[in-house]
Design a protein around this motif. Structure first.
Motif, PDB file in Angstrom:
ATOM      1  N   GLU A   1       0.847  -1.192   0.000  1.00  8.11           N
ATOM      2  CA  GLU A   1       0.000   0.000   0.000  1.00  8.11           C
ATOM      3  C   GLU A   1       0.881   1.239   0.000  1.00  8.11           C
ATOM      4  O   GLU A   1       1.875   1.301   0.728  1.00  8.11           O
ATOM      5  N   LYS A   2       0.517   2.220  -0.808  1.00  2.00           N
ATOM      6  CA  LYS A   2       1.236   3.491  -0.805  1.00  2.00           C
ATOM      7  C   LYS A   2       1.050   4.126   0.570  1.00  2.00           C
ATOM      8  O   LYS A   2      -0.075   4.270   1.050  1.00  2.00           O
ATOM      9  N   LEU A   3       2.155   4.496   1.193  1.00  4.23           N
ATOM     10  CA  LEU A   3       2.098   5.034   2.552  1.00  4.23           C
ATOM     11  C   LEU A   3       1.706   6.501   2.586  1.00  4.23           C
ATOM     12  O   LEU A   3       0.887   6.911   3.399  1.00  4.23           O
ATOM     13  N   HIS A   4       2.332   7.294   1.732  1.00  2.00           N
ATOM     14  CA  HIS A   4       2.128   8.741   1.753  1.00  2.00           C
ATOM     15  C   HIS A   4       1.355   9.155   0.505  1.00  2.00           C
ATOM     16  O   HIS A   4       1.949   9.436  -0.529  1.00  2.00           O
ATOM     17  N   ILE A   5       0.047   9.157   0.627  1.00  2.00           N
ATOM     18  CA  ILE A   5      -0.779   9.550  -0.507  1.00  2.00           C
ATOM     19  C   ILE A   5      -0.670  11.057  -0.730  1.00  2.00           C
ATOM     20  O   ILE A   5      -0.341  11.803   0.184  1.00  2.00           O
ATOM     21  N   THR A   6      -0.947  11.468  -1.948  1.00  2.00           N
ATOM     22  CA  THR A   6      -0.931  12.898  -2.256  1.00  2.00           C
ATOM     23  C   THR A   6      -2.193  13.545  -1.681  1.00  2.00           C
ATOM     24  O   THR A   6      -3.195  12.858  -1.431  1.00  2.00           O
ATOM     25  N   PRO A   7      -2.176  14.856  -1.486  1.00  2.00           N
ATOM     26  CA  PRO A   7      -3.389  15.525  -0.996  1.00  2.00           C
ATOM     27  C   PRO A   7      -4.597  15.265  -1.897  1.00  2.00           C
ATOM     28  O   PRO A   7      -5.704  15.061  -1.396  1.00  2.00           O
TER      29      PRO A   7
ATOM     30  N   GLU B   1      -5.194  12.599  -3.767  1.00  3.24           N
ATOM     31  CA  GLU B   1      -5.674  11.228  -3.582  1.00  3.24           C
ATOM     32  C   GLU B   1      -6.586  11.146  -2.354  1.00  3.24           C
ATOM     33  O   GLU B   1      -7.563  10.396  -2.357  1.00  3.24           O
ATOM     34  N   GLY B   2      -6.266  11.919  -1.348  1.00  2.00           N
ATOM     35  CA  GLY B   2      -7.088  11.925  -0.142  1.00  2.00           C
ATOM     36  C   GLY B   2      -8.358  12.732  -0.295  1.00  2.00           C
ATOM     37  O   GLY B   2      -9.461  12.246  -0.013  1.00  2.00           O
ATOM     38  N   SER B   3      -8.239  13.962  -0.786  1.00  2.00           N
ATOM     39  CA  SER B   3      -9.405  14.853  -0.824  1.00  2.00           C
ATOM     40  C   SER B   3     -10.338  14.568  -1.997  1.00  2.00           C
ATOM     41  O   SER B   3     -11.556  14.543  -1.826  1.00  2.00           O
ATOM     42  N   ALA B   4      -9.806  14.362  -3.185  1.00  2.00           N
ATOM     43  CA  ALA B   4     -10.665  14.163  -4.361  1.00  2.00           C
ATOM     44  C   ALA B   4     -11.142  12.725  -4.502  1.00  2.00           C
ATOM     45  O   ALA B   4     -12.255  12.475  -4.954  1.00  2.00           O
ATOM     46  N   TRP B   5     -10.286  11.773  -4.125  1.00  2.00           N
ATOM     47  CA  TRP B   5     -10.615  10.363  -4.354  1.00  2.00           C
ATOM     48  C   TRP B   5     -11.005   9.614  -3.092  1.00  2.00           C
ATOM     49  O   TRP B   5     -11.514   8.504  -3.160  1.00  2.00           O
ATOM     50  N   GLY B   6     -10.706  10.174  -1.932  1.00  2.00           N
ATOM     51  CA  GLY B   6     -11.049   9.495  -0.685  1.00  2.00           C
ATOM     52  C   GLY B   6     -10.139   8.330  -0.348  1.00  2.00           C
ATOM     53  O   GLY B   6     -10.535   7.425   0.374  1.00  2.00           O
ATOM     54  N   MET B   7      -8.906   8.342  -0.849  1.00  2.00           N
ATOM     55  CA  MET B   7      -7.967   7.258  -0.560  1.00  2.00           C
ATOM     56  C   MET B   7      -7.378   7.405   0.836  1.00  2.00           C
ATOM     57  O   MET B   7      -7.306   8.504   1.379  1.00  2.00           O
ATOM     58  N   LYS B   8      -6.955   6.298   1.383  1.00  2.00           N
ATOM     59  CA  LYS B   8      -6.266   6.248   2.667  1.00  2.00           C
ATOM     60  C   LYS B   8      -4.842   5.771   2.416  1.00  2.00           C
ATOM     61  O   LYS B   8      -4.591   4.975   1.515  1.00  2.00           O
ATOM     62  N   GLY B   9      -3.913   6.242   3.213  1.00  2.00           N
ATOM     63  CA  GLY B   9      -2.539   5.783   3.130  1.00  2.00           C
ATOM     64  C   GLY B   9      -2.378   4.482   3.893  1.00  2.00           C
ATOM     65  O   GLY B   9      -3.087   4.221   4.859  1.00  2.00           O
ATOM     66  N   GLY B  10      -1.430   3.682   3.468  1.00  2.00           N
ATOM     67  CA  GLY B  10      -1.125   2.441   4.172  1.00  2.00           C
ATOM     68  C   GLY B  10      -0.391   2.732   5.467  1.00  2.00           C
ATOM     69  O   GLY B  10      -0.080   3.885   5.777  1.00  2.00           O
ATOM     70  N   ASN B  11      -0.069   1.685   6.219  1.00  2.00           N
ATOM     71  CA  ASN B  11       0.591   1.904   7.499  1.00  2.00           C
ATOM     72  C   ASN B  11       1.716   0.902   7.769  1.00  2.00           C
ATOM     73  O   ASN B  11       2.124   0.733   8.904  1.00  2.00           O
TER      74      ASN B  11
END
Length: 110
Positions: free
Chosen positions: A89-95, A97-107
């Motif tokens: 999982e991508k750890l550090h998503i772009t802003p 990816e989070g705001s427009a697509w609702g993605m979560k970063g991995g951990n």
């Protein structure tokens, strides 16, 4: 075929390489379109595993959206020539990816 002919050990695809498939969902908003794109991820993984075995090469897939439970992640896979694979999982998503697509970063770092 070409990369296999060169006897490469690994093939690496770019991030969100499957984005052109989203054209089918141009009538949807961004979040709905990327969630629709996620419906291809399992089939693409199967195809990459088959290619890795058939061409005797390790494939690092480009990242793809994947929905797990209620959350969506930007994931990639290492598909080995023996048919096994690992998910990342991508750890550090772009802003975006989070705001427009609702993605979560991995951990987890692997």
């Amino acid at each position: 075929d070409a990369v296999s002919d060169y006897q490469s050990d690994f093939i690496l695809f770019p991030e969100l390489f499957n984005a052109p498939l989203m054209a089918e969902y141009n009538h949807l908003n961004e979040a709905e379109a990327i969630r629709s794109l996620a419906s291809y991820t399992d089939r693409l993984l199967e195809t990459f595993v088959d290619f890795a075995i058939t061409y005797n090469i390790n494939i690092i897939t480009g990242s793809m959206p994947q929905i797990i439970g209620e959350h969506m992640y930007n994931v990639g896979y290492l598909c080995r020539r023996d048919g096994s694979y690992e998910r990342y999982e991508k750890l550090h998503i772009t802003p975006a990816e989070g705001s427009a697509w609702g993605m979560k970063g991995g951990n987890q770092v692997k």
